[in-house]
Scaffold this motif. Structure first.
Motif, PDB file in Angstrom:
ATOM      1  N   GLU A 234      -4.502  24.059  55.724  1.00 23.52           N
ATOM      2  CA  GLU A 234      -3.242  23.191  55.676  1.00 23.52           C
ATOM      3  C   GLU A 234      -3.593  21.646  56.139  1.00 23.52           C
ATOM      4  O   GLU A 234      -4.665  21.761  57.191  1.00 23.52           O
ATOM      5  CB  GLU A 234      -1.876  23.429  56.455  1.00 23.52           C
ATOM      6  N   ASN A 235      -2.991  20.728  55.800  1.00 24.81           N
ATOM      7  CA  ASN A 235      -3.132  19.582  56.215  1.00 24.81           C
ATOM      8  C   ASN A 235      -3.302  19.216  57.889  1.00 24.81           C
ATOM      9  O   ASN A 235      -2.473  19.777  58.522  1.00 24.81           O
ATOM     10  CB  ASN A 235      -2.185  18.632  55.725  1.00 24.81           C
ATOM     11  N   LYS A 238      -0.884  17.236  59.678  1.00 18.51           N
ATOM     12  CA  LYS A 238       0.629  17.962  59.685  1.00 18.51           C
ATOM     13  C   LYS A 238       0.656  18.895  60.705  1.00 18.51           C
ATOM     14  O   LYS A 238       1.593  19.404  61.313  1.00 18.51           O
ATOM     15  CB  LYS A 238       0.959  18.442  58.310  1.00 18.51           C
ATOM     16  N   ARG A 239      -0.524  19.657  60.606  1.00 23.95           N
ATOM     17  CA  ARG A 239      -0.653  21.066  61.481  1.00 23.95           C
ATOM     18  C   ARG A 239      -0.703  20.548  63.120  1.00 23.95           C
ATOM     19  O   ARG A 239       0.158  21.105  63.885  1.00 23.95           O
ATOM     20  CB  ARG A 239      -2.051  21.516  61.344  1.00 23.95           C
ATOM     21  N   SER A 308      -5.070  20.827  49.077  1.00 19.98           N
ATOM     22  CA  SER A 308      -4.995  21.794  50.170  1.00 19.98           C
ATOM     23  C   SER A 308      -3.744  21.887  50.561  1.00 19.98           C
ATOM     24  O   SER A 308      -2.798  20.964  50.305  1.00 19.98           O
ATOM     25  CB  SER A 308      -5.744  21.367  51.401  1.00 19.98           C
ATOM     26  N   SER A 310       0.184  21.734  51.872  1.00 14.65           N
ATOM     27  CA  SER A 310       0.852  20.715  52.609  1.00 14.65           C
ATOM     28  C   SER A 310       1.810  21.426  53.685  1.00 14.65           C
ATOM     29  O   SER A 310       2.267  20.623  54.395  1.00 14.65           O
ATOM     30  CB  SER A 310       1.614  19.983  51.644  1.00 14.65           C
ATOM     31  N   LYS A 311       1.678  22.663  53.834  1.00 11.64           N
ATOM     32  CA  LYS A 311       2.585  23.370  54.989  1.00 11.64           C
ATOM     33  C   LYS A 311       1.515  24.546  55.281  1.00 11.64           C
ATOM     34  O   LYS A 311       0.674  24.922  54.978  1.00 11.64           O
ATOM     35  CB  LYS A 311       3.880  24.020  54.086  1.00 11.64           C
ATOM     36  N   ASP A 367       1.697  21.179  45.221  1.00 13.17           N
ATOM     37  CA  ASP A 367       1.018  20.222  45.934  1.00 13.17           C
ATOM     38  C   ASP A 367       0.046  19.507  44.743  1.00 13.17           C
ATOM     39  O   ASP A 367      -0.234  18.388  44.923  1.00 13.17           O
ATOM     40  CB  ASP A 367       0.113  21.266  46.949  1.00 13.17           C
ATOM     41  N   LYS A 371      -0.042  15.681  43.002  1.00 12.54           N
ATOM     42  CA  LYS A 371      -1.245  14.782  42.548  1.00 12.54           C
ATOM     43  C   LYS A 371      -1.582  14.557  41.345  1.00 12.54           C
ATOM     44  O   LYS A 371      -2.906  14.470  41.116  1.00 12.54           O
ATOM     45  CB  LYS A 371      -2.276  15.526  43.726  1.00 12.54           C
TER      46      LYS A 371
END
Length: 423
Positions: A234-235, A238-239, A308, A310-311, A367, A371
């Protein structure tokens, strides 16, 4: 000279369902009727299964994506490994006995789980003969699967490709031409200690992510000029934000194991991608004469696009803990491995269950759709019309995975002359 696009599919156990969701969205975004946008495909661990699933089947990209999605949507843990308590206990005893009596069970590779159901599934799901036809026709230039050699620790990429694709040797990395088969898939996806090592020729091989310090290099060696990378980590930004909201508690065994698996499967991709970006920046600012003088004239710019999660997949996994087989769930509960925050790391790799996999399919799809413009630009299709909208849910056509038969059932079917298939 045409630009060759390579697809890079990293490892990650059950997390690889996310990759199929991205491929479904890609099939929608690219022009309808697209067959194979990736002449070069590389995969590691569960990503190797997706790689051969994508290459080892005829038809359009949309059809291949649908087949893969149906496969993942109908998986259960029993489709991958034996979940009965007796089998796990017997394997655990063999491992313990081998520690106190060296040389015990040297005729077979030891592991906690029996992945014979996975072998049966792969033999039916992947059309290995089509890979040979795809290479001969030029649809595929090369496809490679990476495994780790337990004898010498080398990261080994077994590849099947056209005649001009040459083997390579680098520090702890090499590429070997061969005719790919189920043994290469099992070797690449043999999670350490969980699944047994697989013998290929004179060596035993395990999960390819174990010593894969340069996960992007195989596709580049096979001739890719640009890389479409589907990660399962995951990002990072954000992580870090989500981690601040987690309650601080002592790590459970599962949390420790989860971070170990992250280090094996995820961190090397991020590090290699960072290195590639730095090399691109250096090459872009140097003339061919300067590169030749430095002895690196063969280095070229490699364009990349990464999709990749997003969560947090670990957080999603905790929502589906009840899908686990009761024996596995009891073990994790008794050891405290699924208690509290931050405990979904290891779970996110072994949760081969329909609800969780379907959720990852949908996340990967969303995701990638987000994009769309970047994907069209990457494939030099800016402004092109996309295909008909689909949805990443189980459709009516495609394989459905049934539970593996026990030995008595197999014997009975052989006696009555009925073929046994799981798909």
């Amino acid at each position: 000279m045409s630009i060759k696009t390579g697809l890079v599919l990293s490892g990650g156990g059950a997390r690889a369902a996310y990759q199929v969701g991205v491929i479904q969205a890609l099939a929608e975004i690219l022009p309808e009727g697209t067959r194979q946008p990736f002449p070069i495909i590389t995969g590691t661990s569960a990503g190797a299964i997706n790689a051969l699933g994508l290459a080892g089947r005829p038809g359009t990209l949309r059809y291949r994506a649908r087949v893969l999605a149906n496969l993942w949507s109908s998986l259960e843990s029993e489709s991958i490994y034996r979940t009965d308590s007796l089998a796990v206990a017997r394997n655990a005893f063999d491992i313990f006995w081998s520690l106190i009596r060296p040389g015990h069970s040297r005729q077979r590779a030891l592991a906690l789980l029996d992945n014979s159901p996975l072998r049966e599934l792969l033999e039916e799901a992947v059309h290995f003969t089509h890979i040979e036809r795809a290479v001969a026709s030029g649809e595929i230039e090369a496809i490679g699967l990476t495994a780790m050699n337990y004898s010498n620790g080398n990261s080994t990429t077994f590849f099947q490709g056209q005649a001009h694709v040459q083997a390579w040797t680098r520090a702890r990395r090499l590429g070997i031409p061969c005719e790919l088969g189920v043994e290469h898939l099992l070797a690449s996806s043999a999670l350490p200690t969980l699944f047994p090592a697989t013998r290929i020729d004179d060596h035993f091989y395990g999960d390819g992510a174990l010593r894969q310090s340069r996960p992007l290099s195989a596709a580049i060696h096979l001739g890719a000029d640009r890389l479409f990378i589907i990660g399962v980590s995951e990002n990072l930004r954000k992580r870090n934000i989500e981690d601040k909201n987690d309650e601080v508690v002592p790590p459970t065994i599962s949390q420790v194991l989860g971070q170990m698996l992250n280090g094996v499967f995820l961190d090397s991709v991020e590090a290699d991608l960072e290195t590639l970006h730095r090399v691109n920046a250096l090459v872009a600012n140097r003339s061919n004469r300067q590169l030749d003088k430095a002895g690196v004239a063969d280095i070229r710019l490699i364009d990349t696009l990464t999709i990749s999660p997003s969560k947090s997949l670990a957080s999603i996994a905790r929502e589906y803990i009840d899908e686990l087989p009761s024996s596995t769930r009891r073990f994790l509960t008794y050891t405290g491995s699924i208690r509290g925050s931050g405990s979904g790391g290891a779970l996110s790799y072994i949760l081969f269950e329909p609800g969780y996999c379907q959720r990852l399919l949908e996340l990967g799809y969303d995701d990638a759709i987000a994009k769309t413009e970047q994907i069209l630009e990457f494939f030099d299709l800016s402004g092109a019309r996309t295909g008909r909208r689909i949805h990443p849910r189980l459709e009516t056509k495609g394989p459905i995975v049934h539970k593996p038969l026990n030995q008595m059932q197999k014997t009975w079917y052989r006696l009555i002359g009925k073929p046994t298939r799981r798909l």
